[in-house]
Design an enzyme around this catalytic site. Structure first.
Site, PDB file in Angstrom:
ATOM      1  N   TYR A   1      37.983  33.500  36.287  1.00 10.71           N
ATOM      2  CA  TYR A   1      38.751  32.588  37.131  1.00 10.71           C
ATOM      3  C   TYR A   1      39.499  31.585  36.255  1.00 10.71           C
ATOM      4  CZ  TYR A   1      35.714  34.183  40.951  1.00 10.71           C
ATOM      5  OH  TYR A   1      35.045  34.925  41.877  1.00 10.71           O
TER       6      TYR A   1
ATOM      7  N   HIS B   1      41.181  31.839  43.131  1.00 14.36           N
ATOM      8  CA  HIS B   1      40.885  33.267  43.104  1.00 14.36           C
ATOM      9  C   HIS B   1      40.822  33.694  41.651  1.00 14.36           C
ATOM     10  CE1 HIS B   1      41.098  34.147  47.330  1.00 14.36           C
ATOM     11  NE2 HIS B   1      42.211  33.443  47.437  1.00 14.36           N
TER      12      HIS B   1
ATOM     13  N   LYS C   1      44.671  41.185  40.844  1.00 11.93           N
ATOM     14  CA  LYS C   1      44.115  40.732  39.582  1.00 11.93           C
ATOM     15  C   LYS C   1      44.607  41.664  38.484  1.00 11.93           C
ATOM     16  CE  LYS C   1      39.869  39.734  42.080  1.00 11.93           C
ATOM     17  NZ  LYS C   1      40.482  38.672  42.834  1.00 11.93           N
TER      18      LYS C   1
END
EC number: 4.6.1.16
Lengths: 323, 193
Positions: free
Chosen positions: A245, A253, A284
Site C-alpha cells: 500500500y 487501496h 494493481k
C-alpha cells in the site's frame, strides 16, 4: 496515547511474533509503517471472529525490520515467564498477591455500589420510591453511596424497600420497620485473573544472543518497499507474498502485488502472465523483485554482523498491455 | 514429379512459415536461430494482428553496441500503449481546460495522446526467466528505441513523463497465441483504468 520507549519488546511465542501492548501496536503503525494482523478473539467464543483484537501478529519480515532498525527487540516470552516467576522474591510475590486482593475488594465494592444504584433507579422509574422508604433506611443508603468502606449498610436495604412498596400498593403503610443490624464485614473480594505479565514482571531485558527472526527469501523486497515508505500486508488473498500500500492500509487501496525472489531463482513466465493479469484486473501492478547479488553489497549496520550483506534491490512492475 | 510453375502447391505454408523460411534470419552468430525466428513470429503478430508499424529487429544494444541477450523488437503501436497515471491526470486537466475554452454545449473531453515507440521482448511461454536475465535486458536498453535510419530526424518531442525504462513482454504460447505485458524497470504505480 502513551509514548512508547524504544526499543519495545516483541513477544516470540511458539514461532509467532506478537505485540500485546496497544500503545506499541499503534506506535509501530504510526511511526514505522508496520501493521501486522489482529488475531485476538474471545477465548470461549472463538467462532466470533469478525472483529478481532489484540494481540497483533507480525510477519517475521515485519519483526525483522523492526529489530534490524533497533526499534524493537525479540523476547522469548516462555523463557522470560519461567525465569521471571521462578526467581521472584518472596516479598515481591506477597506484595503482588496483596495488590491483587486489594484490587479484588475494590472491584467487589464498586459492583455492590452499582447494584444499589441500579435498584434505586429502577424503583424511581416505577415512581414508588422515597416517600415509603423509612427515613432510617434512606439515610443509610445515602451513607452507603458516600463512603462504602466505612459504614455498615444493611445488606437487606433493597429487600426492605421492596417489601415496603409492595405493601404500600395494596394497603396502608405499616409502621416503619426497626433498622436491621448492620454487618460490619467487607464484601467478599472478587478473584482477579491477571491479564498482564508486565507487571508483575519487570520489562524483559534485551537478549543479544537471540537470532534475528528467520525470514523467507522474499524478505529483501519487503525491506526495500518498507524503506520506501510503503505499507505491506500478507498477500495470500492475491496469490503473492505482500500486498503493498502507498500509505496506511485503512486509507489507501494497495498498489502492488509483490512477489520477492532470489536474483537467480527461475520463475515461469506463466506466473508473470497470471500475476500481471490478476493485478491489472484489480487495478494493481504485479511487482517482482529481489536483491541484485551481482553488485557489491554494503555490510549491514547494527550489531548483528553475523548475517548476510545487504545488496541493492531491483524490482519490476508488470501490467497487462491491454492488447 | 514436376508441377507447372503457375500451379499452387496442395498445401500452402502459413504466411509466418514462409516469412521465417524466406531467409529473413539474419546471419548474426550471436543469437540462436530459434530466438531469431521467435522474434520474427512476434513481429508478424504485431504487424498483422495489432497493426503496429515501424517494426525493427535489434541485435545489438543501442547503448553499448554489445550483442543483446536475445534479438529484440521495437515498433510503433497504432495508439498510445501506456499512459502513466500522473500523465493521465495532466492530460485530463488539459482536455478539460480546452473544452471550457471552446465553450460549446455537449462537448466531450478530447484527450490527445500520441503513440510512442516501444521496446518488445519476445519470449516463449515454456522458458524460465530470472530477475538477473530481466535486469540484463533492461541494462542493455535505452529509454526510447533509437529512431530508424531512414527517418533520422525524429520530430516527435520526447515525452517528459517517460522516466523509467519499460518494455513490452511478448509471450508466445505453443498455439501461436501471443500475450503482451508492460514491464517497468522499477516501482511504478499502476494505472487506474
Amino acid at each position: 496515547m502513551a509514548t512508547v520507549a524504544e526499543p519495545f519488546p516483541i513477544s516470540h511465542i511458539a514461532g509467532r511474533y506478537l505485540l500485546f501492548d496497544v500503545d506499541a501496536i499503534s506506535h509501530a503503525r504510526r511511526n514505522h509503517n508496520i501493521c501486522g494482523v489482529l488475531i485476538g478473539t474471545i477465548p470461549n467464543l472463538s467462532q466470533q471472529n469478525v472483529f478481532l483484537g489484540i494481540p497483533v501478529e507480525l510477519m517475521p519480515e515485519e519483526a525483522r525490520v523492526l529489530v534490524e532498525q533497533n526499534h524493537a527487540y525479540i523476547v522469548d516470552d516462555a523463557e522470560a515467564h519461567r525465569k521471571g516467576f521462578m526467581e521472584m522474591s518472596r516479598e515481591d510475590r506477597l506484595k503482588y498477591l496483596q495488590d491483587m486482593d486489594e484490587q479484588g475488594i475494590e472491584l467487589a465494592m464498586s459492583a455492590k455500589k452499582s447494584a444499589a444504584a441500579r435498584s434505586e433507579k429502577a424503583l424511581k422509574d416505577k415512581g414508588l420510591v422515597r416517600a415509603e422508604v423509612p427515613e432510617s433506611n434512606s439515610r443509610a443508603m445515602s451513607e452507603t453511596a458516600a463512603s462504602p468502606a466505612s459504614t455498615s449498610t444493611p445488606d437487606t436495604t433493597s429487600a426492605v424497600a421492596n417489601t415496603d412498596e409492595e405493601i404500600s400498593l395494596f394497603g396502608p403503610t405499616p409502621s416503619p420497620q426497626a433498622p436491621v443490624a448492620r454487618s460490619d464485614k467487607k464484601p467478599e473480594a472478587h478473584y482477579i485473573t491477571p491479564t498482564t505479565s508486565y507487571p508483575p514482571l519487570s520489562q524483559p531485558v534485551i537478549d543479544k544472543t537471540l537470532q534475528l527472526p528467520a525470514v523467507p527469501r522474499s524478505f529483501p523486497l519487503f525491506r526495500y518497499m518498507h524503506s520506501q515508505g510503503y505499507f505491506s500486508m500478507p498477500g495470500l488473498r492475491f496469490g503473492c507474498n505482500y500486498t503493498i500500500y502507498p500509505g496506511d492500509t485503512l486509507r489507501y487501496h494497495s498498489h502492488f502485488l509483490g512477489t520477492g525472489m532470489d536474483w537467480d531463482q527461475e520463475f515461469d513466465l506463466l506466473d508473470i502472465v497470471g500475476g500481471g493479469r490478476l493485478g491489472t484486473g484489480v487495478k494493481k501492478a504485479y511487482l517482482i523483485g529481489g536483491e541484485d547479488t551481482g553488485v557489491a553489497g554494503k555490510s549491514k549496520h547494527g550489531q548483528n554482523d553475523s548475517s548476510a550483506d545487504i545488496y541493492p534491490v531491483r524490482a519490476f512492475s508488470i501490467e497487462w498491455a491491454g492488447m | 514429379m514436376t508441377r507447372p510453375p503457375d500451379m499452387k502447391p496442395a498445401v500452402l505454408p502459413s504466411p509466418l512459415q514462409s516469412l521465417v523460411a524466406a531467409g529473413n534470419l539474419q546471419s548474426s552468430a550471436a543469437h540462436l536461430p530459434s530466438l531469431q525466428s521467435l522474434a520474427l513470429q512476434v513481429q508478424h503478430n504485431l504487424q498483422y494482428q495489432h497493426a503496429w508499424s515501424d517494426l525493427r529487429l535489434h541485435t545489438t544494444s543501442p547503448l553499448t553496441n554489445e550483442p543483446l541477450p536475445r534479438p529484440l523488437l521495437s515498433g510503433l503501436p497504432p495508439h498510445r500503449l501506456y499512459v502513466h497515471p500522473d500523465e493521465q491526470i495532466e492530460l485530463l486537466k488539459t482536455a478539460d481546460r480546452e473544452r471550457k475554452a471552446r465553450n460549446k454545449q455537449g462537448d466531450t473531453l478530447d484527450v490527445k495522446t500520441e503513440a510512442e515507440h516501444e521496446w518488445i521482448l519476445p519470449t516463449r511461454l515454456s522458458e524460465k526467466w530470472t530477475l538477473h536475465r530481466l535486469a540484463d535486458v533492461f541494462d542493455a536498453l535505452s529509454m526510447v528505441p533509437p529512431a530508424a535510419d531512414s527517418a533520422a530526424t525524429d520530430d516527435r518531442p520526447a515525452n517528459p513523463w517517460r522516466t523509467t525504462k519499460r518494455l513490452v513482454l511478448a509471450t508466445a504460447g505453443s498455439d501461436s497465441t501471443v500475450v503482451y505485458y508492460i514491464v517497468h524497470d522499477g516501482v511504478v504505480k499502476p494505472r487506474q483504468n
